[in-house]
Write a protein that holds these residues in place. Structure first.
Motif, PDB file in Angstrom:
ATOM      1  N   ILE A   1       0.848  -1.193   0.000  1.00 55.45           N
ATOM      2  CA  ILE A   1       0.000   0.000   0.000  1.00 55.45           C
ATOM      3  C   ILE A   1       0.882   1.240   0.000  1.00 55.45           C
ATOM      4  O   ILE A   1       2.024   1.216   0.452  1.00 55.45           O
ATOM      5  CB  ILE A   1      -0.974   0.007   1.198  1.00 55.45           C
ATOM      6  N   ASP A   2       0.326   2.305  -0.532  1.00 57.28           N
ATOM      7  CA  ASP A   2       1.013   3.603  -0.524  1.00 57.28           C
ATOM      8  C   ASP A   2      -0.035   4.687  -0.731  1.00 57.28           C
ATOM      9  O   ASP A   2      -1.235   4.413  -0.652  1.00 57.28           O
ATOM     10  CB  ASP A   2       2.124   3.654  -1.590  1.00 57.28           C
ATOM     11  N   GLU A   3       0.400   5.898  -1.019  1.00 56.19           N
ATOM     12  CA  GLU A   3      -0.545   7.003  -1.192  1.00 56.19           C
ATOM     13  C   GLU A   3      -1.519   6.751  -2.343  1.00 56.19           C
ATOM     14  O   GLU A   3      -2.679   7.154  -2.288  1.00 56.19           O
ATOM     15  CB  GLU A   3       0.213   8.311  -1.448  1.00 56.19           C
ATOM     16  N   ASP A   4      -1.036   6.102  -3.407  1.00 55.91           N
ATOM     17  CA  ASP A   4      -1.879   5.853  -4.574  1.00 55.91           C
ATOM     18  C   ASP A   4      -2.779   4.628  -4.417  1.00 55.91           C
ATOM     19  O   ASP A   4      -3.764   4.494  -5.133  1.00 55.91           O
ATOM     20  CB  ASP A   4      -1.011   5.690  -5.822  1.00 55.91           C
ATOM     21  N   TYR A   5      -2.407   3.722  -3.545  1.00 54.35           N
ATOM     22  CA  TYR A   5      -3.201   2.523  -3.295  1.00 54.35           C
ATOM     23  C   TYR A   5      -3.276   2.328  -1.778  1.00 54.35           C
ATOM     24  O   TYR A   5      -2.532   1.559  -1.188  1.00 54.35           O
ATOM     25  CB  TYR A   5      -2.577   1.304  -3.985  1.00 54.35           C
ATOM     26  N   PRO A   6      -4.205   3.047  -1.136  1.00 55.52           N
ATOM     27  CA  PRO A   6      -4.278   3.018   0.329  1.00 55.52           C
ATOM     28  C   PRO A   6      -4.825   1.706   0.878  1.00 55.52           C
ATOM     29  O   PRO A   6      -5.454   0.924   0.155  1.00 55.52           O
ATOM     30  CB  PRO A   6      -5.221   4.186   0.656  1.00 55.52           C
ATOM     31  N   ALA A   7      -4.599   1.491   2.152  1.00 52.42           N
ATOM     32  CA  ALA A   7      -5.025   0.263   2.827  1.00 52.42           C
ATOM     33  C   ALA A   7      -6.512   0.016   2.669  1.00 52.42           C
ATOM     34  O   ALA A   7      -6.937  -1.122   2.434  1.00 52.42           O
ATOM     35  CB  ALA A   7      -4.650   0.320   4.309  1.00 52.42           C
ATOM     36  N   GLU A   8      -7.323   1.063   2.793  1.00 56.38           N
ATOM     37  CA  GLU A   8      -8.771   0.882   2.670  1.00 56.38           C
ATOM     38  C   GLU A   8      -9.125   0.240   1.327  1.00 56.38           C
ATOM     39  O   GLU A   8      -9.957  -0.662   1.268  1.00 56.38           O
ATOM     40  CB  GLU A   8      -9.520   2.215   2.799  1.00 56.38           C
ATOM     41  N   GLN A   9      -8.505   0.704   0.248  1.00 58.15           N
ATOM     42  CA  GLN A   9      -8.797   0.162  -1.078  1.00 58.15           C
ATOM     43  C   GLN A   9      -8.296  -1.276  -1.206  1.00 58.15           C
ATOM     44  O   GLN A   9      -8.974  -2.138  -1.751  1.00 58.15           O
ATOM     45  CB  GLN A   9      -8.188   1.036  -2.178  1.00 58.15           C
ATOM     46  N   ALA A  10      -7.100  -1.540  -0.688  1.00 57.05           N
ATOM     47  CA  ALA A  10      -6.538  -2.896  -0.751  1.00 57.05           C
ATOM     48  C   ALA A  10      -7.435  -3.885  -0.007  1.00 57.05           C
ATOM     49  O   ALA A  10      -7.681  -4.994  -0.478  1.00 57.05           O
ATOM     50  CB  ALA A  10      -5.127  -2.914  -0.164  1.00 57.05           C
ATOM     51  N   ILE A  11      -7.939  -3.479   1.149  1.00 58.09           N
ATOM     52  CA  ILE A  11      -8.801  -4.357   1.946  1.00 58.09           C
ATOM     53  C   ILE A  11     -10.131  -4.588   1.225  1.00 58.09           C
ATOM     54  O   ILE A  11     -10.601  -5.719   1.129  1.00 58.09           O
ATOM     55  CB  ILE A  11      -9.014  -3.772   3.357  1.00 58.09           C
ATOM     56  N   ARG A  12     -10.711  -3.534   0.672  1.00 57.42           N
ATOM     57  CA  ARG A  12     -11.970  -3.693  -0.074  1.00 57.42           C
ATOM     58  C   ARG A  12     -11.774  -4.610  -1.280  1.00 57.42           C
ATOM     59  O   ARG A  12     -12.619  -5.461  -1.567  1.00 57.42           O
ATOM     60  CB  ARG A  12     -12.514  -2.333  -0.504  1.00 57.42           C
ATOM     61  N   ASP A  13     -10.666  -4.440  -1.998  1.00 57.50           N
ATOM     62  CA  ASP A  13     -10.376  -5.311  -3.147  1.00 57.50           C
ATOM     63  C   ASP A  13     -10.232  -6.767  -2.703  1.00 57.50           C
ATOM     64  O   ASP A  13     -10.726  -7.678  -3.354  1.00 57.50           O
ATOM     65  CB  ASP A  13      -9.112  -4.856  -3.875  1.00 57.50           C
ATOM     66  N   ALA A  14      -9.546  -6.979  -1.569  1.00 56.43           N
ATOM     67  CA  ALA A  14      -9.376  -8.346  -1.050  1.00 56.43           C
ATOM     68  C   ALA A  14     -10.720  -8.973  -0.715  1.00 56.43           C
ATOM     69  O   ALA A  14     -10.953 -10.148  -0.993  1.00 56.43           O
ATOM     70  CB  ALA A  14      -8.471  -8.326   0.181  1.00 56.43           C
TER      71      ALA A  14
END
Length: 186
Positions: A101-114
């Motif tokens: 994760i980083d500024e362009d791909y934040p944790a919230e988005q990664a978790i939702r995608d998962a």
């Protein structure tokens, strides 16, 4: 680079190995056989949890240890900003992937995608902010969620999560969700 135009360099050694295992835990007297059996049972029961402690206390190492109990045929995803867990190398027979994760791909988005991919296990390297609400949402769907947070004792967890969430959510509702969706804290 900091605000006063100075630079900070941090070097962390993160080998692709789990420093904790049953043998080390028992030999170094971190815990007893009952604890080792309990951790295996907690993971096999698909319970979610929070690992707490101060900086450098071994939270990530403990998360790497419990990942060893995850069944090989159940998908797991680590959500990290530094990719230091290296669980796919430590446990090559397990279905574990890592997301940076980083500024362009934040944790919230990664978790939702998962969650959209029906990931069974979410292992968050460290919850630091508002992503904790997404982790709670994930745990509420039946996804098993484990994360580390900085906290000195178990009783502080709901307040600490409330500070991180800071989105105006009702404090009682948030506290209730913490107790409902996180079964274990250590």
């Amino acid at each position: 680079r900091t605000g006063d135009h100075t630079y900070i360099l941090a070097i962390r050694k993160t080998p692709a190995k789990a420093r904790l295992n049953d043998k080390v835990i028992l030999k170094e007297k971190y815990a007893d056989k009952l604890f080792v059996a309990l951790m295996g049972a907690i993971i096999r029961a698909h319970m979610s949890g929070i690992i707490i402690g101060g900086v450098g206390s071994g939270k990530t190492e403990f998360e790497k240890y419990i990942a060893g109990f995850i069944p090989d045929n159940e998908s797991a995803l680590t959500v990290e900003d530094t990719l230091e867990m290296k669980l796919n190398m430590i446990y090559p027979n397990k279905d574990i992937s890592a997301v940076k994760i980083d500024e362009d791909y934040p944790a919230e988005q990664a978790i939702r995608d998962a969650l959209r991919l029906l990931t069974k296990w979410l292992l968050i390297a460290e919850a630091r902010g508002r992503e904790i609400t997404t982790i709670l949402e994930g745990a509420s769907t039946g996804c098993v969620a484990w994360s580390t947070i900085h906290s000195e004792n178990t009783w502080e967890i709901p307040d600490r999560i409330g500070q991180m969430a800071s989105n105006g959510e009702d404090k009682d509702t948030l506290e209730n969700n913490v107790y409902m969706f996180f079964n274990v804290s250590s």
